[in-house]
Write a protein that holds these residues in place. Sequence first.
Motif, PDB file in Angstrom:
ATOM      1  N   LYS A   9     -46.506 -70.158  -2.302  1.00 30.31           N
ATOM      2  CA  LYS A   9     -45.579 -71.240  -2.604  1.00 30.31           C
ATOM      3  C   LYS A   9     -46.359 -72.458  -3.062  1.00 30.31           C
ATOM      4  N   TYR A  51     -39.100 -70.796  -5.031  1.00 29.06           N
ATOM      5  CA  TYR A  51     -40.113 -69.888  -4.480  1.00 29.06           C
ATOM      6  C   TYR A  51     -39.505 -68.512  -4.181  1.00 29.06           C
ATOM      7  N   ILE A 105     -38.100 -74.369  -1.990  1.00 29.43           N
ATOM      8  CA  ILE A 105     -37.951 -73.058  -1.356  1.00 29.43           C
ATOM      9  C   ILE A 105     -37.080 -72.136  -2.210  1.00 29.43           C
TER      10      ILE A 105
END
Length: 133
Positions: free
Chosen positions: A29, A38, A35
């Motif tokens: 990441k 990712y 997030i």
Amino acid sequence: MWQKLKNIYERDSQHQKFALMQEFFEYKKKSNKGIATYISELKNLAFKLKSLREKMNDTMIISKILTALPENYRFFTIAWESTPAAERTLTNLTARLLAEEARNRGDQEEAVAFKVKERKCYKCNMKGHSACM
């Protein structure tokens, strides 16, 4: 001729599969990406591998997501391991990671909000007081 084309295609397919697997297992990441991005990029790599007939299941994807998280998600990973096995789904992991990211972002914004700026004297330009006598 058909056999020659088939051999070329299979060789290229194996090379592509190897390159994708390498990319999947080395993926980390990046701090400037969220997030959601990712997880989406990892799922995309897994989808490409599945399309090349490589066995990729949700458990493998979940494991990769958890192992490539930054250090500030260490406690999240520990909490995830204590989650009941029936709740350890890719959908649940994604939702929880998005909530954790929002919490982390809120903590960072709060820390900046309470930062106190030290004043300088407008006469002598030294810190700690606002005006020389």
